[in-house]
Scaffold this active site. Structure first.
Site, PDB file in Angstrom:
ATOM      1  N   MET A  91       0.657  -1.242   0.013  1.00 57.07           N
ATOM      2  CA  MET A  91      -0.075   0.036  -0.192  1.00 57.07           C
ATOM      3  C   MET A  91       0.816   1.342   0.003  1.00 57.07           C
ATOM      4  O   MET A  91       0.266   2.351   0.484  1.00 57.07           O
ATOM      5  CB  MET A  91      -1.059   0.104   1.279  1.00 57.07           C
ATOM      6  CG  MET A  91      -1.810  -1.188   1.177  1.00 57.07           C
ATOM      7  SD  MET A  91      -2.912  -1.432  -0.051  1.00 57.07           S
ATOM      8  CE  MET A  91      -3.920  -0.316   0.073  1.00 57.07           C
ATOM      9  N   ASN A 108       1.858  -5.848 -10.366  1.00 59.67           N
ATOM     10  CA  ASN A 108       0.929  -5.627  -9.239  1.00 59.67           C
ATOM     11  C   ASN A 108      -0.565  -6.212  -9.466  1.00 59.67           C
ATOM     12  O   ASN A 108      -0.860  -6.354 -10.551  1.00 59.67           O
ATOM     13  CB  ASN A 108       0.730  -4.129  -9.175  1.00 59.67           C
ATOM     14  CG  ASN A 108       0.032  -3.612  -7.917  1.00 59.67           C
ATOM     15  OD1 ASN A 108      -0.077  -4.267  -6.861  1.00 59.67           O
ATOM     16  ND2 ASN A 108      -1.040  -2.606  -8.192  1.00 59.67           N
ATOM     17  N   HIS A 110      -4.453  -5.333  -8.807  1.00 61.10           N
ATOM     18  CA  HIS A 110      -5.462  -4.361  -8.465  1.00 61.10           C
ATOM     19  C   HIS A 110      -6.526  -4.830  -8.435  1.00 61.10           C
ATOM     20  O   HIS A 110      -7.227  -5.399  -9.278  1.00 61.10           O
ATOM     21  CB  HIS A 110      -5.082  -3.070  -9.133  1.00 61.10           C
ATOM     22  CG  HIS A 110      -5.932  -1.911  -8.970  1.00 61.10           C
ATOM     23  ND1 HIS A 110      -5.814  -1.064  -7.889  1.00 61.10           N
ATOM     24  CD2 HIS A 110      -7.060  -1.391  -9.562  1.00 61.10           C
ATOM     25  CE1 HIS A 110      -6.529  -0.198  -8.138  1.00 61.10           C
ATOM     26  NE2 HIS A 110      -7.552  -0.187  -8.982  1.00 61.10           N
ATOM     27  N   LEU A 145       0.602   5.568 -11.264  1.00 66.00           N
ATOM     28  CA  LEU A 145      -0.480   4.700 -10.314  1.00 66.00           C
ATOM     29  C   LEU A 145      -1.224   3.726 -11.241  1.00 66.00           C
ATOM     30  O   LEU A 145      -2.328   4.270 -11.803  1.00 66.00           O
ATOM     31  CB  LEU A 145      -1.130   5.238  -9.455  1.00 66.00           C
ATOM     32  CG  LEU A 145      -1.758   4.636  -8.269  1.00 66.00           C
ATOM     33  CD1 LEU A 145      -0.736   3.870  -7.480  1.00 66.00           C
ATOM     34  CD2 LEU A 145      -2.493   5.469  -7.252  1.00 66.00           C
ATOM     35  N   GLU A 175      -8.489 -13.167  -7.576  1.00 62.56           N
ATOM     36  CA  GLU A 175      -6.922 -12.789  -7.511  1.00 62.56           C
ATOM     37  C   GLU A 175      -5.927 -13.760  -7.157  1.00 62.56           C
ATOM     38  O   GLU A 175      -5.040 -13.829  -7.834  1.00 62.56           O
ATOM     39  CB  GLU A 175      -6.954 -11.444  -6.464  1.00 62.56           C
ATOM     40  CG  GLU A 175      -7.822 -10.266  -6.509  1.00 62.56           C
ATOM     41  CD  GLU A 175      -7.862  -9.306  -5.299  1.00 62.56           C
ATOM     42  OE1 GLU A 175      -6.500  -9.521  -4.439  1.00 62.56           O
ATOM     43  OE2 GLU A 175      -8.636  -8.721  -5.129  1.00 62.56           O
TER      44      GLU A 175
END
Ligand code: GRF
Length: 197
Positions: A91, A108, A110, A145, A175
């Site tokens: 984070m 990453n 998300h 980002l 995920e």
């Protein structure tokens, strides 16, 4: 040659654990480090229990000096010599200088169908927008980002009466399927985006 994977976490690390569990047998990669920006991150104990080296660099001790925090983190990462760096519930926003060190080999996950809903509170925003589906995305990390090239996505339906919590609970298992599948693909040299339904 076995590829070396380091994972950055901030919390419980359920995605990290799914990645660790996937890197066995014929998988071309193995985990070499799990590092957290919070010494209390529950994922550190889970990684240690799995026999993976761990490190904690408390970002709060650097009082907002991102470069100093990243320099301390890089001491552990450089020692681990990772070929890939996976952010998994990490984070902290990383500086362009740090991202450049791992250009093309930092991933990453998300919890939204990017490019929709970069940033935080993704499930609440999808519900507020009246979306009929939601999901998660694995992407390359760039200086922007949550905006790097998409490497995989998984979709789930939004159901009547869903709350951010019930939607998150439906997305999280996806995920845990998507991230390991995408990591293996990129370790095998395949960057074709993977779509799971
Ligand atoms: C997950 O929703 C993930 O998409 C986001 O952080 C949440 C917690 O991840 N990045 P984990 O259980 O710590 O892997």
């Amino acid at each position: 040659m076995t590829q070396r994977v380091a994972i950055l976490i901030s919390g419980g690390g359920s995605n990290m654990l799914a990645l660790l569990r996937s890197m066995t047998g014929a998988h071309p990669a193995r985990p070499v480090l799990v590092a957290a920006n919070d010494p209390a991150a529950g994922g550190l104990a889970r990684a240690a229990q799995a026999g993976v080296p761990v490190a904690a660099v408390d970002h709060r001790t650097f009082r907002g000096d991102r470069a100093a925090f990243e320099a301390a983190l890089l001491e552990h990462l450089d020692a681990a010599r990772p070929d890939w760096l996976c952010l998994a519930g990490f984070m902290r926003i990383l500086t362009p200088g740090f991202v450049a060190r791992f250009a093309g080999r930092m991933l990453n996950i998300h919890p939204s169908l990017l490019p929709k809903y970069p940033g935080l509170h993704t499930h609440a925003r999808a519900l507020a927008a009246g979306d009929r589906e939601a999901g998660c995305t694995v992407h390359e990390v760039t200086a922007d980002l949550d905006a790097g090239p998409i490497l995989g996505q998984a979709r789930v339906p939004v159901l009547p009466g869903d709350t951010a919590a019930t939607l998150a609970a439906r997305v999280l298992p996806m995920e845990h399927r998507l991230y390991p599948a995408v990591l293996r693909r990129v370790c095998e040299g395949n960057r074709t985006p993977l779509f799971l339904d």
